[in-house]
Design a protein around this motif. Structure first.
Motif, PDB file in Angstrom:
ATOM      1  N   GLY A 190      23.198 -75.777 -35.635  1.00  0.00           N
ATOM      2  CA  GLY A 190      23.098 -74.353 -36.290  1.00  0.00           C
ATOM      3  C   GLY A 190      23.238 -73.305 -35.335  1.00  0.00           C
ATOM      4  O   GLY A 190      23.819 -72.160 -35.693  1.00  0.00           O
ATOM      5  N   LEU A 191      23.008 -73.466 -34.080  1.00  0.00           N
ATOM      6  CA  LEU A 191      23.516 -72.442 -33.062  1.00  0.00           C
ATOM      7  C   LEU A 191      25.154 -72.364 -33.179  1.00  0.00           C
ATOM      8  O   LEU A 191      25.691 -71.161 -32.749  1.00  0.00           O
ATOM      9  N   ALA A 192      25.678 -73.516 -33.278  1.00  0.00           N
ATOM     10  CA  ALA A 192      27.306 -73.528 -33.087  1.00  0.00           C
ATOM     11  C   ALA A 192      27.740 -72.731 -34.407  1.00  0.00           C
ATOM     12  O   ALA A 192      28.747 -71.760 -34.348  1.00  0.00           O
ATOM     13  N   GLY A 199      22.394 -64.657 -38.920  1.00  0.00           N
ATOM     14  CA  GLY A 199      22.380 -66.061 -38.930  1.00  0.00           C
ATOM     15  C   GLY A 199      21.790 -66.673 -37.286  1.00  0.00           C
ATOM     16  O   GLY A 199      21.078 -67.276 -37.353  1.00  0.00           O
ATOM     17  N   TRP A 200      22.443 -65.673 -36.574  1.00  0.00           N
ATOM     18  CA  TRP A 200      21.998 -66.243 -35.230  1.00  0.00           C
ATOM     19  C   TRP A 200      20.472 -65.823 -34.727  1.00  0.00           C
ATOM     20  O   TRP A 200      19.849 -66.437 -34.248  1.00  0.00           O
ATOM     21  N   GLY A 201      20.026 -64.593 -35.124  1.00  0.00           N
ATOM     22  CA  GLY A 201      18.553 -64.396 -35.125  1.00  0.00           C
ATOM     23  C   GLY A 201      17.754 -65.060 -35.805  1.00  0.00           C
ATOM     24  O   GLY A 201      16.673 -65.592 -35.214  1.00  0.00           O
ATOM     25  N   ASP A 226      32.639 -68.213 -26.062  1.00  0.00           N
ATOM     26  CA  ASP A 226      33.426 -68.587 -25.267  1.00  0.00           C
ATOM     27  C   ASP A 226      34.001 -70.096 -24.987  1.00  0.00           C
ATOM     28  O   ASP A 226      34.881 -70.374 -24.468  1.00  0.00           O
ATOM     29  N   CYS A 227      33.662 -71.177 -26.017  1.00  0.00           N
ATOM     30  CA  CYS A 227      34.046 -72.327 -26.114  1.00  0.00           C
ATOM     31  C   CYS A 227      34.280 -72.964 -27.553  1.00  0.00           C
ATOM     32  O   CYS A 227      34.080 -71.971 -28.504  1.00  0.00           O
ATOM     33  N   ASP A 228      34.435 -73.968 -27.689  1.00  0.00           N
ATOM     34  CA  ASP A 228      34.546 -74.721 -28.917  1.00  0.00           C
ATOM     35  C   ASP A 228      33.112 -75.323 -29.446  1.00  0.00           C
ATOM     36  O   ASP A 228      32.533 -76.341 -29.026  1.00  0.00           O
ATOM     37  N   ALA A 229      32.377 -74.216 -29.946  1.00  0.00           N
ATOM     38  CA  ALA A 229      30.767 -74.376 -29.947  1.00  0.00           C
ATOM     39  C   ALA A 229      30.491 -75.678 -30.865  1.00  0.00           C
ATOM     40  O   ALA A 229      29.702 -76.520 -30.786  1.00  0.00           O
TER      41      ALA A 229
END
Length: 727
Positions: free
Chosen positions: A676-678, A686-688, A713-716
């Motif tokens: 879900g975070l990724a 959605g993040w909140g 900053d990455c491949d989440a």
């Protein structure tokens, strides 16, 4: 390679397909097959095994036919062939012009290689040549062959091959004999401890030299208390160790001392007053004696002083009493002041008596019994006389030549007695003096022992430099006890002693406030800039506060180099070959190229992996060598758990390790919510929603924002899949 072929590319196999070849496609890596097309419409493509040479009609109808091309793209370079000339274009200017073919170039191909892709070119009635497109250097060449089309592939052994085909219907497999690309191996490092570093990884050399000069005992009136101040993990302990190494003085050769015999000990005990050590002329103080003391292991004032006395005593012994005979004579002379000398002397006499005299006494009794009972044991008298004589001689030898330490308690010859700075209550009745203990307190005895040692040390030209580390790890009470001990050393009764304290001033000032709570209400803070009494206490005690410079991103590369070793560097390409004449247009290198051996490198030395590690460590909000070690420890541990040698997976694990070390308090909340975070990292709403679902409150907004920044900053998605496997 035949004798007619010049050194260079090696012809591994020739496969006769008996039809003009116009296209070659590579399929099924890592054990590749070649799909070969012909200039005969009625003949279907052939599927060729380059390892065995076997071939059969191809059943693959969806393989894209690879026609020869005279234009290729290598990274940011555009390369094309026209007639016998190959042009390399970088953006809008010509980087290089490659000339070597004597007949028009018919095909170009790209060859993967160590150090970057290379260019392969072929010509009809010419040869196959390999070029470095950025330098224009030719690095390989085949023998004469007709080329219509080219292809390249990597074999099961990791070595690259060049395939050429022409109008003759012969398919040739060439080994360019270039260095094989390295194969990534498992992680080799097994983590890092928190021990003091032996190398200066943070560029503190100037600081170390300045402190060394400040601690030179030849100075007239230098600072006596210096603090090395910094946060946790800033390198204070390493700096103190480097200073200690700079101040270390090699021990001078001392003459071997005379053995302390029973005779010498008895003679000393007979004297009215204990014999003082032989006076030594006081020499100028020119040599520092550096001693490290860690109060973290001690709690009460007795433990602090006991540990301090033990540390100082061992260092002084090594400096001025390197020989066992010297130590025994020194401590016996000192301790004779504190014991009942007459009682000790009587016990010494009893203990040196030879057991042969006891046997002689038994023999005498047997002789008397023989005389009374007429047992006719005439030999008993002579045995008794012999035993008595031997016993007297043995006792005399013990008295004149045996070590006194063999007959008296060992404490008398190894340490100060009665203060018991090295152990618990003394049990040997020969050196117990309850009246002396009643007259003098425990701490007074220890302090007196240390003071006498320092006076003798000064007489030998040494000055004590005490390095006290980890004060910020101690309890408030222990911290206060250490400062009280420092104050005792600074009194006029003690010889000059220097102190260097490694501490976090914020923590230590708080400890002092806590230890002296009754002073906090006394309005004793006299300096207007101090927030509490603890800060004022430090201000009065410390003459030279030295602040540790911040660890910066510029130190990351040095830390990685020291911990993980150097990044793997590709071997250079061979030098440009010298042309040779072999009756054709072929020219090759004057010497064979290096053997084509595949190198295995540990995954932490891979350039791409190191690039990710460097990037993430430089992105940390607070640079700390200790935190960097923790991240590397977690990273290499999970590399072992997964047993992976995949470069991309290793890069994703760097992010996993950063999350585990930066936000350990939130890992239990993140479990089950990684995907879900990724998925919501790029969506504010959605993040909140997602972080609220995981239990992040208003007070956690900073951690949530930094976590989101990391995922962006990455491949989440890849990181989330790994996190679900590991946590």
């Amino acid at each position: 390679m035949t004798s007619a072929e010049p050194p260079g590319m090696e012809l591994e196999r020739t496969i006769q397909l008996r039809a003009p070849i116009i296209g070659i496609a590579v399929v099924d890596p890592p054990d590749p097959r070649l799909v070969v097309s012909f200039d005969e419409p009625e003949r279907p493509p052939e599927l060729v095994n380059p390892r065995t040479g076997g071939h059969s009609p191809s059943l693959r109808t969806r393989v894209r036919e690879q026609r020869p091309t005279r234009t290729v793209q290598i990274e940011d370079l555009t390369i094309w062939a026209e007639d016998v000339t190959i042009t390399v274009l970088e953006e809008d200017h010509v980087l290089a012009t490659l000339k070597g073919h004597r007949t028009p170039v018919t095909a170009l191909a790209v060859l993967p290689a160590v150090g970057g892709p290379l260019l392969v070119s072929g010509s009809e009635d010419g040869s196959v040549r390999i070029w470095d497109p950025r330098t224009g250097r030719q690095v390989g060449q085949s023998s004469a062959t007709r080329v219509t089309t080219l292809a390249t592939f990597t074999g099961v052994d990791g070595r690259t091959r060049v395939v050429s085909g022409g109008k003759t219907g012969r398919l040739r497999i060439w080994d360019p004999r270039l260095p094989a690309p390295p194969r990534t191996g498992v992680v080799s490092t097994r983590g890092f401890s928190d021990r003091v570093a032996r190398l200066d990884l943070l560029g503190r050399g100037a600081l170390v030299r300045a402190l060394r000069d400040m601690l030179d005992p030849r100075e007239d009136d230098p600072p006596t208390v210096i603090t090395v101040e910094g946060a946790w993990g800033s390198g204070k302990s390493t700096l103190l160790e480097l200073v200690k190494e700079q101040l270390a003085v090699p021990p001078a050769e001392a003459p071997r001392g005379r053995r302390l015999t029973v005779f010498a000990a008895d003679r000393g005990l007979w004297r009215q007053g204990a014999r003082k050590p032989r006076p030594t002329e006081v020499v100028p103080t020119t040599k520092p004696l550096v001693v490290s003391f860690n109060p973290w292991r001690h709690q009460s004032s007795e433990q602090v002083w006991a540990g301090l006395a033990k540390t100082v005593t061992e260092a002084v012994e090594a400096a001025i009493m390197p020989d066992r005979n010297m130590r025994e004579r020194y401590w016996f002379t000192r301790n004779a002041e504190r014991v009942d000398r007459r009682h000790l002397q009587r016990q010494l006499w009893k203990r040196i008596v030879s057991p042969l005299l006891s046997l002689a006494g038994l023999g005498f009794g047997l002789t008397v019994l023989n005389a009374l009972a007429n047992l006719k044991l005439g030999w008993a008298w002579w045995v008794t006389v012999g035993l008595a004589a031997a016993g007297v001689l043995h006792t005399g030898w013990r008295y004149l030549f045996a070590r006194a330490s063999a007959f008296l308690p060992g404490e008398l010859f190894a340490r100060p007695v009665l203060s018991n700075a090295f152990s618990g209550t003394t049990t040997d009745p020969l050196i117990r003096d309850p009246y002396y203990n009643a007259r003098a307190g425990y701490l007074y005895l220890v302090q007196h022992d240390v003071q006498v040692l320092l006076e003798d040390l000064r007489a030998h030209g040494h000055q004590l430099v005490l390095l006290i580390d980890d004060l910020d790890r101690c309890t408030p009470r222990t911290t206060a006890q250490v400062f009280e001990a420092v104050n005792v050393f600074l009194s006029d009764d003690f010889p000059a002693t220097r102190f260097v304290l490694g501490l976090n001033t914020t923590v230590v000032a708080s400890h002092v406030d806590h230890a002296y709570k009754e002073l906090a209400d006394a309005d004793i803070v006299t300096h207007p800039d101090d927030p509490s009494p603890g800060w004022t206490f430090l201000r009065k005690l410390v003459q030279l506060p030295v602040r540790m410079p911040r660890t910066t991103v510029d130190n990351v590369d040095d830390v990685l180099l020291a911990q993980l070793g150097s990044v793997h560097e590709d071997r250079p390409l061979p030098s440009e070959p010298e042309p040779v004449s072999n009756g054709s247009d072929a020219a090759g290198p004057s010497e064979p190229l290096p053997p084509n051996e595949q190198e295995i490198i540990a995954i932490e030395r891979h350039a791409e992996v190191r690039k990710v590690l460097r990037h993430r460590l430089r992105a940390q909000p607070e640079q700390s060598v200790r935190e960097e070690k923790r991240l590397l420890n977690v990273w290499q541990f999970y590399l072992r758990v997964l047993g992976t040698v995949d470069v991309d997976e290793a890069a994703h694990l760097v992010v996993i390790a950063e999350i585990a070390t930066r936000w350990p308090a939130y890992l239990h909340r993140l479990r089950g919510g990684w995907k879900g975070l990724a998925d919501s990292a790029r969506d504010d709403v959605g993040w909140g929603t997602q972080i609220a679902k995981l239990g992040f409150g208003y007070g956690d907004r900073g951690a949530a924002a930094n976590l989101r920044k990391l995922l962006l900053d990455c491949d989440a998605s890849a990181v989330a899949r790994l996190a679900d496997r590991l946590f």
